[in-house]
Design a protein around this motif. Sequence first.
Motif, PDB file in Angstrom:
ATOM      1  N   THR A  70     113.021-110.985  61.821  1.00  0.00           N
ATOM      2  CA  THR A  70     112.443-110.853  60.484  1.00  0.00           C
ATOM      3  C   THR A  70     111.191-111.703  60.371  1.00  0.00           C
ATOM      4  O   THR A  70     110.164-111.246  59.861  1.00  0.00           O
ATOM      5  CB  THR A  70     113.471-111.285  59.409  1.00  0.00           C
ATOM      6  N   SER A  71     111.248-112.923  60.859  1.00  0.00           N
ATOM      7  CA  SER A  71     110.073-113.806  60.817  1.00  0.00           C
ATOM      8  C   SER A  71     108.931-113.231  61.636  1.00  0.00           C
ATOM      9  O   SER A  71     107.777-113.276  61.217  1.00  0.00           O
ATOM     10  CB  SER A  71     110.434-115.193  61.348  1.00  0.00           C
ATOM     11  N   VAL A 114     108.341-110.068  62.386  1.00  0.00           N
ATOM     12  CA  VAL A 114     107.799-108.900  61.689  1.00  0.00           C
ATOM     13  C   VAL A 114     106.958-109.338  60.496  1.00  0.00           C
ATOM     14  O   VAL A 114     105.899-108.760  60.223  1.00  0.00           O
ATOM     15  CB  VAL A 114     108.937-107.940  61.255  1.00  0.00           C
ATOM     16  N   GLN A 115     107.401-110.376  59.772  1.00  0.00           N
ATOM     17  CA  GLN A 115     106.615-110.878  58.645  1.00  0.00           C
ATOM     18  C   GLN A 115     105.245-111.372  59.096  1.00  0.00           C
ATOM     19  O   GLN A 115     104.239-111.130  58.428  1.00  0.00           O
ATOM     20  CB  GLN A 115     107.360-112.004  57.934  1.00  0.00           C
ATOM     21  N   ILE A 134     103.553-110.321  61.750  1.00  0.00           N
ATOM     22  CA  ILE A 134     102.764-109.143  62.138  1.00  0.00           C
ATOM     23  C   ILE A 134     102.249-108.417  60.903  1.00  0.00           C
ATOM     24  O   ILE A 134     101.070-108.048  60.836  1.00  0.00           O
ATOM     25  CB  ILE A 134     103.600-108.210  63.039  1.00  0.00           C
ATOM     26  N   VAL A 135     103.109-108.225  59.904  1.00  0.00           N
ATOM     27  CA  VAL A 135     102.693-107.554  58.670  1.00  0.00           C
ATOM     28  C   VAL A 135     101.599-108.351  57.964  1.00  0.00           C
ATOM     29  O   VAL A 135     100.590-107.790  57.515  1.00  0.00           O
ATOM     30  CB  VAL A 135     103.907-107.315  57.739  1.00  0.00           C
ATOM     31  N   ALA A 136     101.748-109.662  57.876  1.00  0.00           N
ATOM     32  CA  ALA A 136     100.725-110.495  57.223  1.00  0.00           C
ATOM     33  C   ALA A 136      99.406-110.422  57.988  1.00  0.00           C
ATOM     34  O   ALA A 136      98.329-110.362  57.378  1.00  0.00           O
ATOM     35  CB  ALA A 136     101.206-111.942  57.127  1.00  0.00           C
ATOM     36  N   ILE A 181      98.310-107.910  59.818  1.00  0.00           N
ATOM     37  CA  ILE A 181      97.710-106.595  59.575  1.00  0.00           C
ATOM     38  C   ILE A 181      97.083-106.532  58.194  1.00  0.00           C
ATOM     39  O   ILE A 181      95.962-106.046  58.029  1.00  0.00           O
ATOM     40  CB  ILE A 181      98.762-105.479  59.764  1.00  0.00           C
ATOM     41  N   LYS A 182      97.781-107.048  57.192  1.00  0.00           N
ATOM     42  CA  LYS A 182      97.251-107.040  55.825  1.00  0.00           C
ATOM     43  C   LYS A 182      95.981-107.876  55.708  1.00  0.00           C
ATOM     44  O   LYS A 182      95.080-107.538  54.948  1.00  0.00           O
ATOM     45  CB  LYS A 182      98.292-107.565  54.838  1.00  0.00           C
ATOM     46  N   LYS A 183      95.902-108.962  56.450  1.00  0.00           N
ATOM     47  CA  LYS A 183      94.781-109.886  56.305  1.00  0.00           C
ATOM     48  C   LYS A 183      93.714-109.712  57.386  1.00  0.00           C
ATOM     49  O   LYS A 183      92.802-110.527  57.490  1.00  0.00           O
ATOM     50  CB  LYS A 183      95.293-111.334  56.331  1.00  0.00           C
ATOM     51  N   ARG A 184      93.775-108.646  58.152  1.00  0.00           N
ATOM     52  CA  ARG A 184      92.833-108.477  59.254  1.00  0.00           C
ATOM     53  C   ARG A 184      91.389-108.323  58.802  1.00  0.00           C
ATOM     54  O   ARG A 184      90.469-108.609  59.548  1.00  0.00           O
ATOM     55  CB  ARG A 184      93.246-107.307  60.134  1.00  0.00           C
TER      56      ARG A 184
END
Length: 168
Positions: free
Chosen positions: A141-142, A144-145, A147-149, A151-154
Amino acid sequence: MLILTLTAAISILHPLHCESKESSSCKGPTPWQMAFLLSGFGLLLVGASGIRPCNLAFGADQFNPKTKSGKRAISSFFNWYYFTFTFAVMVSLTVIVYVQSNVNWALGLAIPTFLMFLSCAVFFIGTRIYVMVIPQSSPLTSAVQVIVAAIKKRMLRIGGTPGNLNKQ
């Protein structure tokens, strides 16, 4: 490490030595020999990537950071960890390389293999006295969090405003 040691020690696991450098009769490794060698490197990579990042966290977990003596012990642990790690690198870059170059590759690889088995034995002997910290959530979970952050902040620019990175 064991597979690499076997590759150096057992003649069927590595190509034959060439008679001379100019000789055209030199044959490279067979696909089976190359697969065996690369599997050794792959397992070494997986083992190192599993051990190295966990050493510091596991060692720090052995002390209580809420007490003054625990904080001091954690600081001391990090100092000793980096000291011994640096010492081990110096030894491996001198003694082990000397043995591999001047004595025998198989012996030069057998020394760290033996030391790794010895360290595993010491670790497992002490397992009952270690402090085991139970994870509060899934490590996946950590990951994935993160990776998602990412991608969002790229597209974030320095200063925190989103936009095209090519524009200055």
